[in-house]
Enzyme design. Structure first.
Site, PDB file in Angstrom:
ATOM      1  CG  ASP A 681      -2.396   0.926   1.092  1.00 38.99           C
ATOM      2  OD1 ASP A 681      -2.022   1.789   0.277  1.00 38.99           O
ATOM      3  OD2 ASP A 681      -3.312   0.834   1.626  1.00 38.99           O
TER       4      ASP A 681
HETATM    5  C1  BGC Z   1      -5.117   3.458   0.354  1.00 33.61           C
HETATM    6  C2  BGC Z   1      -5.015   2.501  -0.765  1.00 33.61           C
HETATM    7  C3  BGC Z   1      -4.830   3.315  -2.205  1.00 33.61           C
HETATM    8  C4  BGC Z   1      -3.465   4.061  -2.140  1.00 33.61           C
HETATM    9  C5  BGC Z   1      -3.392   4.925  -3.396  1.00 33.61           C
HETATM   10  C6  BGC Z   1      -3.727   4.197   0.320  1.00 33.61           C
HETATM   11  O1  BGC Z   1      -3.883   5.235   1.096  1.00 33.61           O
HETATM   12  O2  BGC Z   1      -5.019   2.660   1.405  1.00 33.61           O
HETATM   13  O3  BGC Z   1      -6.203   1.763  -0.888  1.00 33.61           O
HETATM   14  O4  BGC Z   1      -4.950   2.327  -3.227  1.00 33.61           O
HETATM   15  O5  BGC Z   1      -3.547   4.961  -1.016  1.00 33.61           O
HETATM   16  O6  BGC Z   1      -4.010   6.020  -3.204  1.00 33.61           O
END
Ligand code: BGC
Length: 760
Positions: A681
């Site tokens: 993530d």
């Molecule tokens: C989230 C993800 C997301 C990523 C990119 C993170 O903070 O948990 O689900 O895809 O950011 O925006």
């Protein structure tokens, strides 16, 4: 002390607060997509109460609609999963008008002018409102309206999101005094009152349900850009409701494990173990308001049980469903197993009828292999069916007592032998490919003129390192405007070898870009349709949009289980049940990938709370992991082939998901054979490996099996492309090997080969 840590992270630019995209140009939404969003929005709405046939609204009869949410409608939740800039959005008031509802003009105008006067605020990340203050109403105004119309709708809205869990407070999980007053005045004055709930999360329903003056309750969730119209379709009877709850709706105090969730600790102990959701409420019905799977219809169905068999390791049951009511509708049959004492009630299959006209009948056959309801025995490291009696139930919700059949096992049956969790002690580094001295490009591999081994051997150590992380930051200039970052061909020398920048875009409610894209229904709403085929067809539209704008990887679906009604990202997720979540996610993956782009199921695993999400530990038994929190991913992989997958931020039993060698390499790769690319993530936490003492940070993450750090740099403020010195140092010191980096890079090269192949 998560708070102090958060402050330090913020100062260092390592926090998770993102800049949201705010303006967009062009549009890729098609009429077909809008029509499917509308259809899904209506199919996922759940009718929970409908006394005296209050709904649907009678054609031509006036209806007074109260509540600010009819205009300030919540189309989606907050955060990366909701930041989709659709060109248009239809709120409920407009939707009702378009559907020809006879809205009381005075009340309509009151809300219209009142909402128009409200200043639109811009909120900081994670500081969004759960609800908006209700517009003031007077008793006189309501009583006057009740003389003009017999029926009233009261529209209530709630919204939570990423980094923002709901709170057990008025305006969030609970109703506010103003909302309660509005309900009281309206239901006291009108002959019939229906409540429309527009929410991403379950909220406190006790006052609504116990109040006999509230005749009907329809939950519309957050259904994306067409959701006001979709809700109107159900309210006006254009569509007969067929949505079913994807989670148990109970009083707050009745959910197991709530103390842990709301507590300040860094570890959430999953004390309910495998008895989560309906698995708990099956034997603790106090406080349960509506069971999992429940939802009413405007029409009526009768059921005729057919045959039940258990043969060759699977159960099978069929039943005829007949529409005996007055309008066309659909019904969902659910099949559950109640195993012997000690194991929970388990949904093992579901099927929805086609649209049945009055008098029409359809026979549904439901089936499941024994593995669907096997228990995990931690001592034996095996899935087993314990000796005893298994009763199979069928019906239209989890409280069903209709028995399909039963069978008894005299002895325990081994379903699947697993290995003890692999803690990396037996790790051996893979060999590096033999260098041939000949330069190789991806295009040569595609033309059958060279091999991936050849390309890997020809990459420098620095180039291999560049393939372990993204370019560094979001909104890369190498991809479509507003993207979430790129990986692969992030430096010129890699691009010369044919590796192109692979562009990511959030997900899951639509593409989050600086282009007008379609805003799709939330995951929760999609799950409530119980219609895998519809979800697949709908999500194919998202895949087509991604292909059209040049996004290679859609960061979704989100399939964490809705363990707790307060979790801010529940709207992105499907259900409390792993089968429903896994099948919905698989349908989404199949749909998205049908357009030649990659989906990216997330967040692996146990991302069930937002507050303190970077440091929380989900402390959970291996049994609950195997039967619930991994099962959803296992089912998703069984029914689809996602080219990418994302780990979560949180720790699982103390270990951050991106360093979790036992889960990522042990289970995902080795036990399940997952061969796609695994990414972190966005901005992982930096820590030593608990399994490999010589490794920390990215080298530890690579060893754990997580191929690509996204978006790539440690700090959000760092907008440069550079090697990670720690990985190169580990390579030099021999604590990480070139063979490992090559193995890691292979996943990225293969991802590009697969994407290129699908697009060709
Ligand atoms: C989230 C993800 C997301 C990523 C990119 C993170 O903070 O948990 O689900 O895809 O950011 O925006």
């Amino acid at each position: 002390m998560p708070k102090l840590r958060d402050i330090i992270d913020r100062i260092k630019g390592e926090d998770l607060h993102q800049k949201l995209n705010e303006s967009a140009e062009g549009s890729v939404c098609t009429e077909k997509t809008a029509a499917l969003i509308r259809r899904a929005g209506a199919e996922g709405a759940v009718l929970l109460k409908n006394e005296r046939n209050t709904l649907p609204l009678r054609q031509g009869e006036p209806v007074a609609v109260f509540g600010r949410t009819q205009i300030d409608w919540f189309f989606v939740g907050y955060g990366s999963g909701g930041n989709v800039l659709s060109e248009h959005r239809i709120n409920l008031q407009d939707g009702l008008e378009q559907d020809g509802a006879a809205l009381d003009p005075e009340i309509k105008e009151y809300y219209r002018s009142r909402c128009a006067k409200q200043k639109k605020k811009v909120y900081d990340w994670g500081k969004w409102p759960f609800s908006l203050p209700e517009a003031p109403v007077t008793r006189e105004m309501i009583e006057a309206a009740a003389k003009r119309a017999e029926t009233a709708l009261v529209v209530l809205g709630r919204c939570a999101g990423e980094d923002l869990d709901m709170k057990d407070e008025p305006g969030s999980y609970r109703l506010t005094k103003e909302e309660e007053r509005l309900l009281k005045l309206v239901s006291g004055a009108f002959k019939k009152t229906a409540v429309v709930l527009n929410t991403g999360n379950l909220i406190d329903l006790s006052s609504l349900i116990n109040d006999p003056a509230i005749d009907a309750l329809l939950v519309c969730w957050q259904g994306g850009q067409e959701s006001g119209l979709a809700a109107a379709d159900v309210l006006t009877g254009k569509v007969c409701p067929s949505g079913k709850l994807a989670a148990s709706w109970a009083e707050f105090s009745a959910y197991p494990g709530m103390e842990e969730f709301t507590g300040p600790g860094e570890a959430d102990h999953y004390t309910e173990d495998v008895f989560m959701g309906y698995r708990h409420f099956d034997s603790h019905r106090d406080g349960l308001i509506f069971p999992f799977g429940f939802g009413l219809s405007y029409t009526a169905f009768t059921f005729a049980a057919g045959t039940f068999t258990r043969e060759n390791g699977s159960v099978r049951f069929s039943a005829a469903v007949k529409n005996t009511g007055a309008c066309a509708g659909r019904e969902t049959l659910q099949l559950y197993v109640r195993p012997p004492e000690g194991a929970p009630l388990t949904l093992i299959d579901y099927k929805k009828t086609r649209l049945l006209a009055p008098g029409e009948e359809e026979t549904l056959t439901l089936s499941a292999a024994d593995g669907m309801f096997a228990s995990f025995d931690e001592k034996k490291h095996a899935f087993v069916l314990r000796a005893g009696e298994y009763r199979v139930f069928w019906g239209t919700d989890a409280l069903t007592e209709a028995e399909a059949g039963r069978f008894t096992l005299k002895e325990e049956l081994l379903i699947k032998q697993c290995a003890p969790l692999d803690d990396g002690r037996a790790f051996t580094a893979p060999e590096a490919c033999a260098p041939s001295g000949v330069p190789v490009t991806v295009q040569e591999i595609e033309a059958g003129l060279a091999s991936t081994d050849g390309l890997l051997a020809a990459l420098t150590d620095e180039e291999l390192e560049y393939l372990t992380h993204g370019e560094g930051y979001m909104e890369s200039e190498l991809g479509v405007s507003g993207n979430a970052g790129v990986m692969g061909g992030i430096i010129p020398s890699l691009r010369e070898k044919g590796l192109r920048p692979l562009v990511t875009s959030d997900g899951p409610a639509g593409l989050r870009l600086n282009i007008h894209t379609s805003l799709f229904p939330s995951g929760t709403l999609l799950a409530c349709t119980f219609d895998d085929a519809l979800v697949e067809e709908l999500l194919a539209c998202m895949g087509e949009e991604a292909a059209a704008v040049g996004a290679d990887i859609v960061l979704g679906p989100g399939l964490n289980l809705q363990r707790n009604p307060l979790n801010g990202r529940n709207f992105e997720y499907y259900s409390e049940d792993p089968l429903l979540s896994g099948r919905m996610a698989a349908a989404a993956v199949r749909g998205i990938q049908s357009a030649g782009v990659s989906a990216c199921p997330k967040h692996f695993c146990c991302n069930n709370k937002e507050n303190g999400r970077k440091y929380n530990s989900s402390d959970v038994s291996e049994r609950a992991l195997r039967e619930l929190y991994l099962k959803n991913f296992e089912i998703c992989l069984a029914y689809s082939d996602p080219l990418c997958l994302m780990t979560s931020y949180n720790r699982i039993n103390g270990v951050s998901a991106c360093y979790h060698y036992p889960l990522v390499t042990g289970i995902l790769r080795n036990e399940w054979g997952y061969s796609g690319l695994i990414m972190t993530d966005w901005w992982m936490i930096y820590e030593p490996s608990p399994y490999f003492p010589a490794l920390k940070n990215s080298p530890a993450r690579i060893r754990a099996g997580v191929n690509v750090l996204m978006p790539g740099n440690r700090s959000q403020r760092d907008k440069k492309v550079h090697n990670d010195p720690e990985t190169l140092a580990a390579l030099k010191a021999g604590t990480l090997t070139r063979g490992e980096l090559e193995k890691n890079a292979r996943y990225l090269i293969e991802l590009q080969l697969k994407l290129d192949g699908r697009r060709a």
